[in-house]
Write an enzyme that holds these catalytic residues in place. Structure first.
Site, PDB file in Angstrom:
ATOM      1  N   GLY A  25       0.845  -1.183   0.000  1.00  0.00           N
ATOM      2  CA  GLY A  25       0.000   0.000   0.000  1.00  0.00           C
ATOM      3  C   GLY A  25       0.886   1.240   0.000  1.00  0.00           C
ATOM      4  N   SER A  26       1.207   1.715   1.207  1.00  0.00           N
ATOM      5  CA  SER A  26       2.100   2.872   1.299  1.00  0.00           C
ATOM      6  C   SER A  26       3.455   2.544   0.687  1.00  0.00           C
ATOM      7  CB  SER A  26       2.288   3.268   2.768  1.00  0.00           C
ATOM      8  OG  SER A  26       1.040   3.563   3.351  1.00  0.00           O
TER       9      SER A  26
ATOM     10  N   ILE B 282      -9.193  -0.787  -5.789  1.00  0.00           N
ATOM     11  CA  ILE B 282      -9.065   0.032  -6.998  1.00  0.00           C
ATOM     12  C   ILE B 282     -10.383   0.745  -7.315  1.00  0.00           C
ATOM     13  CG2 ILE B 282      -8.386   0.038  -9.447  1.00  0.00           C
ATOM     14  CD1 ILE B 282      -6.147  -0.698  -7.315  1.00  0.00           C
TER      15      ILE B 282
ATOM     16  N   GLN C 129     -21.496  31.895  21.436  1.00  0.00           N
ATOM     17  CA  GLN C 129     -20.058  31.917  21.138  1.00  0.00           C
ATOM     18  C   GLN C 129     -19.388  30.582  21.436  1.00  0.00           C
ATOM     19  OE1 GLN C 129     -17.312  34.130  23.573  1.00  0.00           O
ATOM     20  NE2 GLN C 129     -16.854  35.522  21.870  1.00  0.00           N
TER      21      GLN C 129
ATOM     22  N   GLN D  33     -21.363  17.249  15.440  1.00  0.00           N
ATOM     23  CA  GLN D  33     -21.564  17.744  16.803  1.00  0.00           C
ATOM     24  C   GLN D  33     -22.484  18.966  16.795  1.00  0.00           C
ATOM     25  OE1 GLN D  33     -20.576  16.065  19.289  1.00  0.00           O
ATOM     26  NE2 GLN D  33     -20.779  17.421  21.052  1.00  0.00           N
TER      27      GLN D  33
ATOM     28  N   GLU E  68      -4.278   8.204  -1.750  1.00  0.00           N
ATOM     29  CA  GLU E  68      -3.346   9.161  -2.384  1.00  0.00           C
ATOM     30  C   GLU E  68      -2.306   9.662  -1.366  1.00  0.00           C
ATOM     31  OE1 GLU E  68      -3.276   9.122  -5.420  1.00  0.00           O
ATOM     32  OE2 GLU E  68      -1.983  10.826  -5.876  1.00  0.00           O
TER      33      GLU E  68
ATOM     34  N   GLU F 109       0.061   9.993   7.533  1.00  0.00           N
ATOM     35  CA  GLU F 109       1.364   9.695   8.155  1.00  0.00           C
ATOM     36  C   GLU F 109       2.472   9.662   7.092  1.00  0.00           C
ATOM     37  OE1 GLU F 109      -1.501   7.740   8.675  1.00  0.00           O
ATOM     38  OE2 GLU F 109      -1.920   9.125  10.299  1.00  0.00           O
TER      39      GLU F 109
END
Ligand SMILES: Cc1cc2nc3c(=O)[nH]c(=O)nc-3n(C[C@H](O)[C@H](O)[C@H](O)COP(=O)(O)OP(=O)(O)OC[C@H]3O[C@@H](n4cnc5c(N)ncnc54)[C@H](O)[C@@H]3O)c2cc1C
Length: 553
Positions: A136-137, A167, A285, A347, A374, A378
């Site tokens: 992968g990476s 893919i 706020q 949230q 892509e 990391e």
């Protein structure tokens, strides 16, 4: 700065308007919710988008092959708009772009004419087959092989054997770019659907982008003519893949912007009508400054870097992968900001955000992919840190001190001095890492990647705010914020970047070192003093987002 290649502004605006019109008709909210729920890829709609009905793929194809010849800036604008609709659909369109990339950068003129021409004229869908179950990476670990077939001493074909994983367009593409190990090294091959020995797995059951088809490919002795070896030369595959990372990562960064802003805009609209504690949430706020404003600010910091990088690619600076680090920074911050913004939007909707009809939970699941494919976040941190670490060493620490000085002309109003402070702190943190030899710890190296992204994006946003104030934004730039509001956005982000670089830098250096005294080297008093006015600027940004004053967005 102005883009030097690509569509003129009218053509781009026309494409964006046609896209909006097409989507309103073909993919209203209810249909997307249903397709997501049923886990169906709307292949007909994707083909209509890439065919005569819309022709969105033409933006990515050079004019000489029948396309519109858009540049990186155009691609960023189109990708952001597509992602606002649905990141799964955007992924499918992007897969054709990605699949043709090795062809664009590495093919012979005849190969380009054939395959790019077919994308332009017939609207065929491509897939990009690089990833494997165990690669992968680290694509270098791939196992798919391409064995030459010789006739009369000439290589006339290759036999491809192996498996590709995850893919996009895997089971709907007409043509596949497949990376395989030839005797001369990794090489790209073009494989037509239906070739004997080629099969695809059923689509994956995914967390998000369920409108996108993702499937494994099986290659069992698939015979591919030698003319389908991209560039007709073995061993160029990884180089061809790497040459376009600057560009492709800008595009996926734009997916992060699109997903993040779509979620935030839904939260902004919701908070104007949802009354709790006697007033709309938009008036609270504690709500806006936690769930809306910081996300808007980070998305715009990423946009500034993305627009700068796209402009530079269009000016020809990205040749040979020269802007790959910039593409990594743009993608890293834009997708992390987009993912966090979608989380904030859930949230902001409270319990309603946790249910399907409000769409923010779908957007959250969809945008999540952008920090994985892509280049995972990391891997991007590593790419960014390695390059900038080398720059630090090569210049004996001057790299970021010079970058800080280059902001001299950018005023306080636009966050220039505070962004410069972030860069100055980064130089000090890197130097402490050098002295203590701390980058031997992979975690420290990757954290530096994050700090680099924050500091460099703060600088880009300060420059963008100054350009907006001077009426000098690129012609095709996004203009959501008026100059006064954009300046406030920049001041908020510059403060965050300076604080993060200094305080996180201190933490990691102290955590890893045997006593390097970073605290003494850092201008901590100035970093803290620079926080003055933060709340007032956040108020300004909130007012701009809610259209509450003259500087509104
Ligand atoms: C929906 C979807 C669509 C996709 N589309 C395509 C496509 O069209 N074409 C294609 O070729 N691929 C595609 N991919 C594959 C995608 O690019 C990979 O999933 C991605 O590159 C990560 O590889 P991996 O999944 O093997 O994870 P791994 O590489 O195993 O990574 C797992 C984790 O470890 C981390 N990691 C990895 N290496 C290191 C290291 N050296 N140091 C520290 N941490 C590390 C990663 O950041 C990640 O967090 C797609 C994936 C998905 C899920």
């Amino acid at each position: 700065m102005t883009a030097t290649v690509g569509l003129d502004r009218d053509t781009l605006d026309m494409m964006l308007a046609s896209l909006d019109e097409f989507v309103a008709e073909a993919l209203p909210d209810e249909r997307r919710l249903e397709l997501d729920h049923e886990d169906v890829c709307p292949e007909d709609t994707i083909r209509a988008m890439c065919g005569e009905d819309l022709g969105v793929q033409l933006v990515f194809i050079p004019e000489e092959y029948g396309g519109l010849g858009g540049g990186a800036f155009d691609s960023y604008r189109v990708c952001e708009r597509l992602a606002r609709v649905d990141i799964g659909i955007a992924t499918s369109v992007f897969a054709t772009f990605l699949g043709t990339d090795p062809i664009l950068v590495g093919a012979t003129p005849e190969q380009r004419k054939e395959w790019l021409g077919r994308v332009a004229e017939q609207g065929i869908l491509f897939a990009y087959g690089a990833t494997e179950p165990e690669a992968g990476s680290d694509l270098g670990a791939m196992k798919t092989t391409a064995t030459p077939v010789e006739t009369n001493g000439q290589v006339t074909a290759y036999r491809l054997t192996g498996r590709k994983q995850w893919i996009s367009n895997g089971s709907i593409a007409d043509v596949y770019s497949v990376l395989a190990l030839a005797p001369g090294g990794p090489s790209w091959f073009v494989v037509e659907k239906g070739t004997a020995g080629f099969a695809t797995a059923p689509p994956e059951d995914k967390h998000g982008i369920r409108l996108s088809n993702t499937a494994a490919l099986f290659l069992d002795d698939v015979l591919v003519p030698a003319e389908n070896l991209v560039g007709r030369e073995e061993g160029r595959g990884l180089v061809q893949a790497q040459q376009v990372f600057g560009y492709t990562r800008v595009m996926v960064g734009a997916f992060g912007l699109g997903g993040g802003w779509e979620a935030l805009d839904r939260a902004i609209a919701y908070s104007q009508t949802r009354v709790q504690g006697g007033a709309p949430l938009s008036a609270k706020q504690g709500f806006t400054h936690k769930l809306i404003v910081p996300h808007a600010v980070r998305l715009e910091a990423a946009r500034a870097f993305l627009e700068e990088t796209a402009t530079r690619i269009d000016a020809g600076e990205g040749v040979g992968g020269a802007l790959n680090t910039e593409g990594a920074i743009a993608k890293y911050l834009a997708t992390e900001a987009g993912n966090a913004a979608a989380e904030g939007a859930i949230q902001a909707h409270g319990g309603y955000g946790y249910t399907r009809p409000y769409l923010v939970e779908k957007i959250k699941r969809d945008v999540r992919i952008t920090i994985i494919y892509e280049g995972t976040s990391e891997i991007l941190e590593m790419t960014i840190a390695r390059d900038r670490w080398q720059q630090h060493l090569k210049t004996s620490g001057a790299y970021y001190r010079d970058a800080a000085r280059s902001l001299d002309g950018v005023g306080e109003d636009c966050g220039g001095p505070t962004a410069a402070l972030a860069l100055e702190c980064l130089a000090a943190v890197m130097e402490a890492c050098r002295v203590g030899r701390l980058t031997r710890n992979q975690h420290i190296l990757l954290r530096l990647g994050e700090l680099v992204a924050y500091a460099e994006c703060a600088a880009a946003l300060a420059r963008r705010a100054a350009a907006a104030a001077a009426g000098a934004l690129p012609d095709k730039a996004d203009r959501r914020f008026k100059p006064g509001a954009l300046a406030a956005v920049s001041r908020v982000f510059a403060r965050e970047a300076a604080h993060k670089v200094a305080e996180d830098g201190l933490r990691w250096v102290a955590g890893a070192s045997t006593g390097a005294d970073l605290a003494a080297a850092l201008p901590l008093d100035r970093v803290r003093a620079a926080q003055t006015g933060l709340l007032a600027d956040m108020n300004l940004v909130a007012d701009a987002l809610y259209g509450r004053e003259a500087g509104s967005s």
